[in-house]
Design a protein around this motif. Sequence first.
Motif, PDB file in Angstrom:
ATOM      1  N   LEU A  64      47.169  44.711  41.189  1.00  0.00           N
ATOM      2  CA  LEU A  64      46.081  44.157  41.991  1.00  0.00           C
ATOM      3  C   LEU A  64      45.589  42.849  41.372  1.00  0.00           C
ATOM      4  O   LEU A  64      45.430  42.752  40.158  1.00  0.00           O
ATOM      5  CB  LEU A  64      44.919  45.146  42.082  1.00  0.00           C
ATOM      6  CG  LEU A  64      45.042  46.317  43.065  1.00  0.00           C
ATOM      7  CD1 LEU A  64      46.158  47.263  42.653  1.00  0.00           C
ATOM      8  CD2 LEU A  64      43.723  47.073  43.159  1.00  0.00           C
ATOM      9  N   PHE A  65      45.316  41.866  42.227  1.00  0.00           N
ATOM     10  CA  PHE A  65      44.839  40.566  41.773  1.00  0.00           C
ATOM     11  C   PHE A  65      43.434  40.298  42.295  1.00  0.00           C
ATOM     12  O   PHE A  65      43.127  40.548  43.463  1.00  0.00           O
ATOM     13  CB  PHE A  65      45.762  39.448  42.271  1.00  0.00           C
ATOM     14  CG  PHE A  65      46.965  39.202  41.407  1.00  0.00           C
ATOM     15  CD1 PHE A  65      47.041  38.088  40.584  1.00  0.00           C
ATOM     16  CD2 PHE A  65      48.029  40.096  41.412  1.00  0.00           C
ATOM     17  CE1 PHE A  65      48.149  37.858  39.788  1.00  0.00           C
ATOM     18  CE2 PHE A  65      49.149  39.875  40.629  1.00  0.00           C
ATOM     19  CZ  PHE A  65      49.208  38.752  39.806  1.00  0.00           C
ATOM     20  N   GLY A  66      42.577  39.774  41.422  1.00  0.00           N
ATOM     21  CA  GLY A  66      41.271  39.300  41.846  1.00  0.00           C
ATOM     22  C   GLY A  66      40.267  40.398  42.136  1.00  0.00           C
ATOM     23  O   GLY A  66      40.339  41.513  41.602  1.00  0.00           O
ATOM     24  N   ASP A  67      39.319  40.081  43.028  1.00  0.00           N
ATOM     25  CA  ASP A  67      38.159  40.938  43.266  1.00  0.00           C
ATOM     26  C   ASP A  67      38.496  42.324  43.796  1.00  0.00           C
ATOM     27  O   ASP A  67      37.675  43.240  43.680  1.00  0.00           O
ATOM     28  CB  ASP A  67      37.210  40.262  44.261  1.00  0.00           C
ATOM     29  CG  ASP A  67      36.377  39.162  43.622  1.00  0.00           C
ATOM     30  OD1 ASP A  67      36.486  38.980  42.394  1.00  0.00           O
ATOM     31  OD2 ASP A  67      35.630  38.481  44.351  1.00  0.00           O
ATOM     32  N   ILE A  68      39.675  42.497  44.382  1.00  0.00           N
ATOM     33  CA  ILE A  68      40.017  43.814  44.917  1.00  0.00           C
ATOM     34  C   ILE A  68      40.016  44.867  43.813  1.00  0.00           C
ATOM     35  O   ILE A  68      39.858  46.069  44.077  1.00  0.00           O
ATOM     36  CB  ILE A  68      41.391  43.767  45.640  1.00  0.00           C
ATOM     37  CG1 ILE A  68      41.631  45.053  46.442  1.00  0.00           C
ATOM     38  CG2 ILE A  68      42.512  43.528  44.651  1.00  0.00           C
ATOM     39  CD1 ILE A  68      40.613  45.308  47.524  1.00  0.00           C
ATOM     40  N   ASN A  69      40.145  44.430  42.561  1.00  0.00           N
ATOM     41  CA  ASN A  69      40.085  45.374  41.445  1.00  0.00           C
ATOM     42  C   ASN A  69      38.725  46.063  41.341  1.00  0.00           C
ATOM     43  O   ASN A  69      38.614  47.104  40.681  1.00  0.00           O
ATOM     44  CB  ASN A  69      40.397  44.660  40.129  1.00  0.00           C
ATOM     45  CG  ASN A  69      41.880  44.407  39.937  1.00  0.00           C
ATOM     46  OD1 ASN A  69      42.624  45.307  39.556  1.00  0.00           O
ATOM     47  ND2 ASN A  69      42.309  43.184  40.197  1.00  0.00           N
ATOM     48  N   MET A  70      37.708  45.514  42.002  1.00  0.00           N
ATOM     49  CA  MET A  70      36.386  46.132  41.959  1.00  0.00           C
ATOM     50  C   MET A  70      36.346  47.475  42.684  1.00  0.00           C
ATOM     51  O   MET A  70      35.406  48.255  42.501  1.00  0.00           O
ATOM     52  CB  MET A  70      35.346  45.187  42.557  1.00  0.00           C
ATOM     53  CG  MET A  70      35.031  43.976  41.690  1.00  0.00           C
ATOM     54  SD  MET A  70      34.332  44.397  40.071  1.00  0.00           S
ATOM     55  CE  MET A  70      32.800  45.198  40.539  1.00  0.00           C
ATOM     56  N   ALA A  92      46.462  35.450  35.675  1.00  0.00           N
ATOM     57  CA  ALA A  92      45.611  35.195  36.836  1.00  0.00           C
ATOM     58  C   ALA A  92      45.114  36.480  37.488  1.00  0.00           C
ATOM     59  O   ALA A  92      44.295  36.440  38.406  1.00  0.00           O
ATOM     60  CB  ALA A  92      46.381  34.368  37.872  1.00  0.00           C
ATOM     61  N   GLN A  93      45.591  37.601  37.011  1.00  0.00           N
ATOM     62  CA  GLN A  93      45.328  38.873  37.672  1.00  0.00           C
ATOM     63  C   GLN A  93      43.865  39.305  37.567  1.00  0.00           C
ATOM     64  O   GLN A  93      43.216  39.580  38.575  1.00  0.00           O
ATOM     65  CB  GLN A  93      46.234  39.936  37.046  1.00  0.00           C
ATOM     66  CG  GLN A  93      46.226  41.281  37.707  1.00  0.00           C
ATOM     67  CD  GLN A  93      47.112  42.260  36.947  1.00  0.00           C
ATOM     68  OE1 GLN A  93      47.929  41.869  36.112  1.00  0.00           O
ATOM     69  NE2 GLN A  93      46.936  43.530  37.220  1.00  0.00           N
ATOM     70  N   ILE A  94      43.359  39.398  36.357  1.00  0.00           N
ATOM     71  CA  ILE A  94      41.978  39.832  36.135  1.00  0.00           C
ATOM     72  C   ILE A  94      41.386  38.983  35.009  1.00  0.00           C
ATOM     73  O   ILE A  94      41.549  39.312  33.829  1.00  0.00           O
ATOM     74  CB  ILE A  94      41.891  41.327  35.753  1.00  0.00           C
ATOM     75  CG1 ILE A  94      42.675  42.191  36.739  1.00  0.00           C
ATOM     76  CG2 ILE A  94      40.435  41.784  35.702  1.00  0.00           C
ATOM     77  CD1 ILE A  94      42.690  43.663  36.378  1.00  0.00           C
ATOM     78  N   PRO A  95      40.705  37.896  35.330  1.00  0.00           N
ATOM     79  CA  PRO A  95      40.093  37.063  34.288  1.00  0.00           C
ATOM     80  C   PRO A  95      39.075  37.867  33.477  1.00  0.00           C
ATOM     81  O   PRO A  95      38.559  38.892  33.946  1.00  0.00           O
ATOM     82  CB  PRO A  95      39.406  35.953  35.093  1.00  0.00           C
ATOM     83  CG  PRO A  95      40.078  35.961  36.428  1.00  0.00           C
ATOM     84  CD  PRO A  95      40.474  37.379  36.683  1.00  0.00           C
ATOM     85  N   PRO A  96      38.775  37.422  32.252  1.00  0.00           N
ATOM     86  CA  PRO A  96      37.835  38.157  31.392  1.00  0.00           C
ATOM     87  C   PRO A  96      36.491  38.456  32.053  1.00  0.00           C
ATOM     88  O   PRO A  96      35.930  39.538  31.867  1.00  0.00           O
ATOM     89  CB  PRO A  96      37.674  37.226  30.188  1.00  0.00           C
ATOM     90  CG  PRO A  96      38.973  36.483  30.121  1.00  0.00           C
ATOM     91  CD  PRO A  96      39.383  36.274  31.546  1.00  0.00           C
ATOM     92  N   GLY A  97      35.978  37.514  32.840  1.00  0.00           N
ATOM     93  CA  GLY A  97      34.697  37.747  33.509  1.00  0.00           C
ATOM     94  C   GLY A  97      34.764  38.897  34.492  1.00  0.00           C
ATOM     95  O   GLY A  97      33.822  39.699  34.601  1.00  0.00           O
ATOM     96  N   LEU A  98      35.874  38.998  35.208  1.00  0.00           N
ATOM     97  CA  LEU A  98      36.055  40.099  36.152  1.00  0.00           C
ATOM     98  C   LEU A  98      36.222  41.417  35.408  1.00  0.00           C
ATOM     99  O   LEU A  98      35.729  42.458  35.860  1.00  0.00           O
ATOM    100  CB  LEU A  98      37.262  39.829  37.052  1.00  0.00           C
ATOM    101  CG  LEU A  98      37.586  40.895  38.107  1.00  0.00           C
ATOM    102  CD1 LEU A  98      36.386  41.155  39.013  1.00  0.00           C
ATOM    103  CD2 LEU A  98      38.808  40.477  38.932  1.00  0.00           C
ATOM    104  N   GLN A  99      36.893  41.388  34.271  1.00  0.00           N
ATOM    105  CA  GLN A  99      37.009  42.604  33.456  1.00  0.00           C
ATOM    106  C   GLN A  99      35.626  43.134  33.088  1.00  0.00           C
ATOM    107  O   GLN A  99      35.353  44.332  33.213  1.00  0.00           O
ATOM    108  CB  GLN A  99      37.792  42.316  32.173  1.00  0.00           C
ATOM    109  CG  GLN A  99      39.276  42.117  32.366  1.00  0.00           C
ATOM    110  CD  GLN A  99      40.001  42.016  31.032  1.00  0.00           C
ATOM    111  OE1 GLN A  99      39.668  42.707  30.080  1.00  0.00           O
ATOM    112  NE2 GLN A  99      40.993  41.156  30.966  1.00  0.00           N
ATOM    113  N   ARG A 100      34.765  42.230  32.636  1.00  0.00           N
ATOM    114  CA  ARG A 100      33.411  42.653  32.256  1.00  0.00           C
ATOM    115  C   ARG A 100      32.658  43.220  33.456  1.00  0.00           C
ATOM    116  O   ARG A 100      31.942  44.223  33.339  1.00  0.00           O
ATOM    117  CB  ARG A 100      32.639  41.472  31.657  1.00  0.00           C
ATOM    118  CG  ARG A 100      33.118  41.065  30.271  1.00  0.00           C
ATOM    119  CD  ARG A 100      32.154  40.094  29.620  1.00  0.00           C
ATOM    120  NE  ARG A 100      32.094  38.827  30.344  1.00  0.00           N
ATOM    121  CZ  ARG A 100      32.901  37.802  30.111  1.00  0.00           C
ATOM    122  NH1 ARG A 100      33.839  37.894  29.180  1.00  0.00           N
ATOM    123  NH2 ARG A 100      32.774  36.684  30.796  1.00  0.00           N
TER     124      ARG A 100
END
Length: 296
Positions: A64-70, A92-100
């Motif tokens: 999964l790429f980007g916000d869909i990981n939420m 590009a899959q899950i930037p550190p900010g999205l991980q947090r």
Amino acid sequence: MKLYIISSGKYGSRIVNSLAEMGLASSMVGLEEIPEDLPEFIDDFEQYVPKSIPQADLILAVGLFGDINMIVPIIARESGAQAVIIPIHDPAQIPPGLQREIEESAPEIKIVFSKPFCSLEPVGDTYIDEFAEQFGRPQLEIESDGLIKKVKVIRTAPCGSTHFIAENIEGLPAEEAELESGTKLHNYPCNASMSTDPAVGDTILHLAGYQVKEAVRRALGFSMKSAVVDHETCEADECQHECIKHCPQVQIGIDTVTLNENEQAVIDPASCGCCEICIQECPYGSIELEERKFEL
């Protein structure tokens, strides 16, 4: 263990198929396929949460790429799972900010971002550890008398590459197996990205190669190449330990560079990726790459 998988794209499909072929099919209680062509930024990601979610112990989200990981922590919560593995195969899959953001959205759930998937190790969680006993950072047993006689896979990369590599290094001179294992990973092929990941300073494909090379080295009891610190010129009291800061292996949680009693860097020849980044970053020129036999 009840495993629920959320998958997207070719990478996701490959992991799902490999895990099923390697014996996890009976543990899979559900599989949700997410379209590849979703936008990177999604305002209403909850619309993609499946309407029917089975009870599960472990959630695996692959490709999964980007916000869909939420949606992953939401699915975990609704399934009753307290553990999640989200492998990262592309920077590009899950930037550190999205991980947090993902972690903060579900603090009660153990979420592991394994970069690459084949660096996964036990973390002290019942279900992640059960998975990681079989799948994750490769582990081998090798019988050798100068030639590789037999290779047994103790733990395999989730993509199945470890079995392929094991089959293809049998019969080789033991001193060639380390290098050949990296070549065979490319031949398999590994689907991790060749783009440099800014968070680690190296490519995720290279990181995958370092894991299988280490498995071969440890099984044989020696390494044929490693970066080495000259402690005569290492200025530990002046240096900010740039080698540790910039080692890609250290950045993903592996103790490739540690400190001795004098606070000087020591490089582990088993897990050294020979990327030469530490050589470039050392302000005193105290690190060199040596090609010789390092007994482990």
